[in-house]
Scaffold this motif. Structure first.
Motif, PDB file in Angstrom:
ATOM      1  N   ASP A 262      48.065  44.239  45.721  1.00 37.51           N
ATOM      2  CA  ASP A 262      47.388  44.602  44.633  1.00 37.51           C
ATOM      3  C   ASP A 262      48.490  44.737  43.699  1.00 37.51           C
ATOM      4  N   ALA A 263      48.530  43.834  42.677  1.00 38.56           N
ATOM      5  CA  ALA A 263      49.570  43.859  41.626  1.00 38.56           C
ATOM      6  C   ALA A 263      48.946  44.552  40.162  1.00 38.56           C
ATOM      7  N   ASN A 264      47.611  44.958  40.432  1.00 39.05           N
ATOM      8  CA  ASN A 264      47.079  45.804  39.428  1.00 39.05           C
ATOM      9  C   ASN A 264      47.126  44.957  37.913  1.00 39.05           C
ATOM     10  N   LEU A 265      46.570  43.684  38.314  1.00 32.73           N
ATOM     11  CA  LEU A 265      46.697  42.814  37.198  1.00 32.73           C
ATOM     12  C   LEU A 265      45.298  42.864  36.171  1.00 32.73           C
ATOM     13  N   HIS A 266      45.734  42.884  34.862  1.00 31.45           N
ATOM     14  CA  HIS A 266      44.685  42.802  33.863  1.00 31.45           C
ATOM     15  C   HIS A 266      43.931  41.457  33.823  1.00 31.45           C
ATOM     16  N   ASN A 267      42.767  41.552  33.647  1.00 32.32           N
ATOM     17  CA  ASN A 267      41.854  40.268  33.354  1.00 32.32           C
ATOM     18  C   ASN A 267      41.622  39.374  34.465  1.00 32.32           C
ATOM     19  N   VAL A 268      41.939  39.987  35.723  1.00 38.42           N
ATOM     20  CA  VAL A 268      41.541  39.292  37.070  1.00 38.42           C
ATOM     21  C   VAL A 268      40.828  39.976  37.801  1.00 38.42           C
ATOM     22  N   ALA A 269      39.376  39.931  37.756  1.00 36.83           N
ATOM     23  CA  ALA A 269      38.487  40.499  38.523  1.00 36.83           C
ATOM     24  C   ALA A 269      38.471  39.998  40.096  1.00 36.83           C
ATOM     25  N   GLN A 270      37.842  40.933  41.163  1.00 40.92           N
ATOM     26  CA  GLN A 270      37.623  40.368  42.319  1.00 40.92           C
ATOM     27  C   GLN A 270      36.352  39.530  42.479  1.00 40.92           C
ATOM     28  N   HIS A 271      35.400  39.772  41.530  1.00 40.19           N
ATOM     29  CA  HIS A 271      34.124  38.940  41.628  1.00 40.19           C
ATOM     30  C   HIS A 271      33.978  37.989  40.252  1.00 40.19           C
ATOM     31  N   ARG A 272      33.533  36.825  40.612  1.00 39.90           N
ATOM     32  CA  ARG A 272      33.866  35.671  39.594  1.00 39.90           C
ATOM     33  C   ARG A 272      32.682  34.688  39.795  1.00 39.90           C
TER      34      ARG A 272
END
Length: 154
Positions: free
Chosen positions: A122-132
């Protein structure tokens, strides 16, 4: 004389798409595998089965994100299944995910899938969700013609 088994064609296709998660991403891939849309063989079938290689990106100046990926697709008749491995890069952060997807397809030519990104780190990325949700196409001139003939011609 024994009857020859029909050969399943081996094809390449440009596979663009759009992904909706916390941000909108472009999906750019090369599909390499078997494509078929034929009512004349022993079993009438339309689909695409093979490997996908490429990347997805948001092309954004803020939180620019790019993710090289490789995966496998099985899209036959109306059901699409995919499994991909991808690594998101955002500034100095990096996050590896395994991505299973399931959805609907038009004979492997167009796929509408839901995916869940399983984070390995977990890199705590902004704008990348688990659901898509993703809409992608396997574009090959002959395959496109064959799929539309298969589904829309008598």
């Amino acid at each position: 004389m024994p009857k020859e088994e029909p050969k399943i064609p081996y094809d390449k296709a440009f596979s663009p798409g759009i992904i909706f998660q916390d941000d909108v991403f472009a999906d750019i891939n090369l599909f390499i595998g078997s494509t078929i849309a034929n009512k004349k063989n022993y079993i009438p079938i339309a689909g695409a089965i093979g490997t996908r290689m490429g990347f997805e990106t948001n092309f954004s100046k803020d939180n620019f994100t790019i993710a090289p990926k490789i995966g496998y697709e099985l899209s036959v008749e109306i059901i699409s299944l995919r499994l991909s491995a991808l690594n998101y890069f955002q500034q100095e952060k990096s996050e590896f995910r395994v991505l299973p997807e399931i959805g609907l397809t038009l004979g492997g030519w167009a796929d509408l899938t839901y995916g869940y990104g399983i984070q390995i780190n977990d890199a705590n990325l902004h704008n990348v969700a688990q659901h898509r949700v993703a809409l992608t196409f396997n574009l090959n001139k002959q395959f496109t013609k064959d799929v539309f003939d298969y589904f829309f011609k008598n």
